[in-house]
Design a protein around this motif. Structure first.
Motif, PDB file in Angstrom:
ATOM      1  N   GLU A 110       0.764  -1.232  -0.032  1.00  0.00           N
ATOM      2  CA  GLU A 110      -0.012   0.140  -0.037  1.00  0.00           C
ATOM      3  C   GLU A 110       0.651   1.197  -0.139  1.00  0.00           C
ATOM      4  N   PHE A 111       0.620   2.035  -1.010  1.00  0.00           N
ATOM      5  CA  PHE A 111       1.448   3.322  -1.158  1.00  0.00           C
ATOM      6  C   PHE A 111       0.718   4.535  -0.590  1.00  0.00           C
ATOM      7  N   PRO A 112       1.612   5.385  -0.175  1.00  0.00           N
ATOM      8  CA  PRO A 112       0.845   6.639   0.418  1.00  0.00           C
ATOM      9  C   PRO A 112      -0.106   7.288  -0.295  1.00  0.00           C
ATOM     10  N   HIS A 113      -0.769   8.344   0.168  1.00  0.00           N
ATOM     11  CA  HIS A 113      -1.758   9.296  -0.799  1.00  0.00           C
ATOM     12  C   HIS A 113      -0.891  10.190  -1.507  1.00  0.00           C
ATOM     13  N   TYR A 114       0.359  10.451  -1.237  1.00  0.00           N
ATOM     14  CA  TYR A 114       1.207  11.442  -1.875  1.00  0.00           C
ATOM     15  C   TYR A 114       2.261  10.763  -2.857  1.00  0.00           C
ATOM     16  N   HIS A 115       2.809  11.017  -3.844  1.00  0.00           N
ATOM     17  CA  HIS A 115       3.608  10.635  -4.698  1.00  0.00           C
ATOM     18  C   HIS A 115       4.735  11.427  -5.332  1.00  0.00           C
ATOM     19  N   LYS A 116       5.514  10.930  -5.955  1.00  0.00           N
ATOM     20  CA  LYS A 116       6.669  11.703  -6.498  1.00  0.00           C
ATOM     21  C   LYS A 116       6.283  12.835  -7.492  1.00  0.00           C
ATOM     22  N   HIS A 117       6.867  13.916  -7.281  1.00  0.00           N
ATOM     23  CA  HIS A 117       6.516  15.280  -7.755  1.00  0.00           C
ATOM     24  C   HIS A 117       5.135  16.068  -7.203  1.00  0.00           C
ATOM     25  N   ASN A 118       4.604  15.533  -6.199  1.00  0.00           N
ATOM     26  CA  ASN A 118       3.567  16.122  -5.310  1.00  0.00           C
ATOM     27  C   ASN A 118       4.377  17.103  -4.465  1.00  0.00           C
ATOM     28  N   VAL A 119       3.747  17.964  -4.103  1.00  0.00           N
ATOM     29  CA  VAL A 119       4.333  19.044  -2.754  1.00  0.00           C
ATOM     30  C   VAL A 119       3.362  18.689  -1.857  1.00  0.00           C
ATOM     31  N   LEU A 120       4.237  18.681  -0.599  1.00  0.00           N
ATOM     32  CA  LEU A 120       3.898  18.643   0.775  1.00  0.00           C
ATOM     33  C   LEU A 120       4.004  20.036   1.390  1.00  0.00           C
ATOM     34  N   LYS A 121       2.787  20.321   1.960  1.00  0.00           N
ATOM     35  CA  LYS A 121       2.729  21.606   3.063  1.00  0.00           C
ATOM     36  C   LYS A 121       2.622  21.168   4.268  1.00  0.00           C
ATOM     37  N   ILE A 122       3.773  21.544   4.890  1.00  0.00           N
ATOM     38  CA  ILE A 122       4.084  21.533   6.414  1.00  0.00           C
ATOM     39  C   ILE A 122       4.229  22.756   7.003  1.00  0.00           C
ATOM     40  N   GLY A 123       3.380  23.354   7.914  1.00  0.00           N
ATOM     41  CA  GLY A 123       3.026  24.465   8.153  1.00  0.00           C
ATOM     42  C   GLY A 123       3.068  25.787   7.087  1.00  0.00           C
ATOM     43  N   LYS A 124       4.033  26.456   6.894  1.00  0.00           N
ATOM     44  CA  LYS A 124       3.986  27.486   5.939  1.00  0.00           C
ATOM     45  C   LYS A 124       5.055  26.823   4.806  1.00  0.00           C
ATOM     46  N   GLU A 134      12.428   4.453   2.383  1.00  0.00           N
ATOM     47  CA  GLU A 134      12.009   4.427   3.590  1.00  0.00           C
ATOM     48  C   GLU A 134      11.435   5.874   4.242  1.00  0.00           C
ATOM     49  N   LYS A 135      12.169   6.856   3.690  1.00  0.00           N
ATOM     50  CA  LYS A 135      12.021   8.148   3.972  1.00  0.00           C
ATOM     51  C   LYS A 135      11.401   9.049   2.493  1.00  0.00           C
ATOM     52  N   ILE A 136      10.877  10.181   2.905  1.00  0.00           N
ATOM     53  CA  ILE A 136      10.597  10.913   1.542  1.00  0.00           C
ATOM     54  C   ILE A 136      11.790  12.034   1.295  1.00  0.00           C
ATOM     55  N   HIS A 137      12.335  12.053   0.196  1.00  0.00           N
ATOM     56  CA  HIS A 137      13.396  12.848  -0.309  1.00  0.00           C
ATOM     57  C   HIS A 137      12.861  13.892  -0.776  1.00  0.00           C
ATOM     58  N   VAL A 138      12.929  15.260  -0.253  1.00  0.00           N
ATOM     59  CA  VAL A 138      12.359  16.338  -0.630  1.00  0.00           C
ATOM     60  C   VAL A 138      13.314  17.519  -0.732  1.00  0.00           C
ATOM     61  N   THR A 139      12.674  18.438  -1.541  1.00  0.00           N
ATOM     62  CA  THR A 139      13.459  20.001  -1.948  1.00  0.00           C
ATOM     63  C   THR A 139      12.390  21.118  -1.222  1.00  0.00           C
ATOM     64  N   ASN A 140      12.877  21.979  -0.608  1.00  0.00           N
ATOM     65  CA  ASN A 140      12.224  23.069  -0.041  1.00  0.00           C
ATOM     66  C   ASN A 140      12.214  23.906  -1.148  1.00  0.00           C
ATOM     67  N   LEU A 141      10.838  24.372  -1.611  1.00  0.00           N
ATOM     68  CA  LEU A 141      10.709  25.234  -2.861  1.00  0.00           C
ATOM     69  C   LEU A 141      11.142  26.610  -2.764  1.00  0.00           C
ATOM     70  N   GLU A 142      11.085  27.023  -1.464  1.00  0.00           N
ATOM     71  CA  GLU A 142      11.754  28.409  -1.137  1.00  0.00           C
ATOM     72  C   GLU A 142      12.976  28.544  -1.075  1.00  0.00           C
TER      73      GLU A 142
END
Length: 210
Positions: A110-124, A134-142
């Motif tokens: 079972e995969f999570p509801h987010y996928h590669k190229h989606n954007v996660l909003k955490i706080g602001k 095992e982890k999510i590799h992300v880049t801060n857009l700002e």
């Protein structure tokens, strides 16, 4: 006379030993499974049936001829894309020569509801998903900084949409496809031209190219 080995003879039949139950998949995940089957065909790894459970193309069952391989492909999917795995063995027959119970194996991936190229909003802050294991590799857009995030079902997810650039001066702006209000493009490229199509996520009155 042509003879087939025991592994090859199972291909194209109704025979299966286990089911890989893939939930919330993407085309990329499905292509990964197909490519893996091609690579392992010579080892007798085959899928004799594929079922799209609800017609959406995201919840699919793969009927494998070798149940031992289910754990291998499930681990590969978890490593490459991030997922939770559950196992369930079901009794389906008895070997009358050995009197042993014969089991089929169901492996739920079972995969999570987010996928590669989606954007996660955490706080602001907004984080573009570059890859997952095992982890999510992300880049801060700002800031452009890269980091790792744990998997959580509570993340707010922004999915990219295609829009047109409608303004360059004094600020780059696009038309929000949901509200039809103008939104400021926060990370523009100076080479962008009016009416050029770009992919963005929109958060409030701000848009970010992804």
């Amino acid at each position: 006379d042509v003879t087939l080995c025991s592994k090859c003879s199972k291909q194209g039949t109704k025979y299966f030993e286990g089911v890989l139950q893939v939930r919330n998949s993407t085309r990329e995940i499905q292509q990964f499974i197909k490519n893996d089957l091609v690579k392992n065909r010579s080892k007798g790894i085959h899928v004799n049936k594929v079922t799209d459970l609800d017609g959406t193309g995201v919840n699919i069952d793969y009927y494998y001829t070798d149940k031992r391989y289910l754990n291998i492909i499930a681990d590969k999917l978890m490593t490459h894309f991030g997922a939770t795995i559950k196992h369930n063995a079901q009794l389906f027959s008895i070997d009358w020569e050995t009197s042993k119970n014969l089991y089929r194996l169901n492996v739920l991936v079972e995969f999570p509801h987010y996928h590669k190229h989606n954007v996660l909003k955490i706080g602001k802050q907004l984080f573009k998903i570059m890859s997952m294991d095992e982890k999510i590799h992300v880049t801060n857009l700002e800031t452009g900084t890269k980091t790792l995030l744990p998997h959580k079902e509570s993340y707010d997810v922004l999915k990219p949409v295609e829009v047109m650039l409608i303004k360059r001066y004094p600020e780059f702006e696009i038309l929000d496809p949901n509200t039809y209000y103008q939104a400021r493009l926060m990370n523009p490229d100076d080479t962008l031209q009016i009416n050029q199509k770009i992919r963005v996520v929109v958060d409030g009155g701000e848009a970010w190219m992804v």
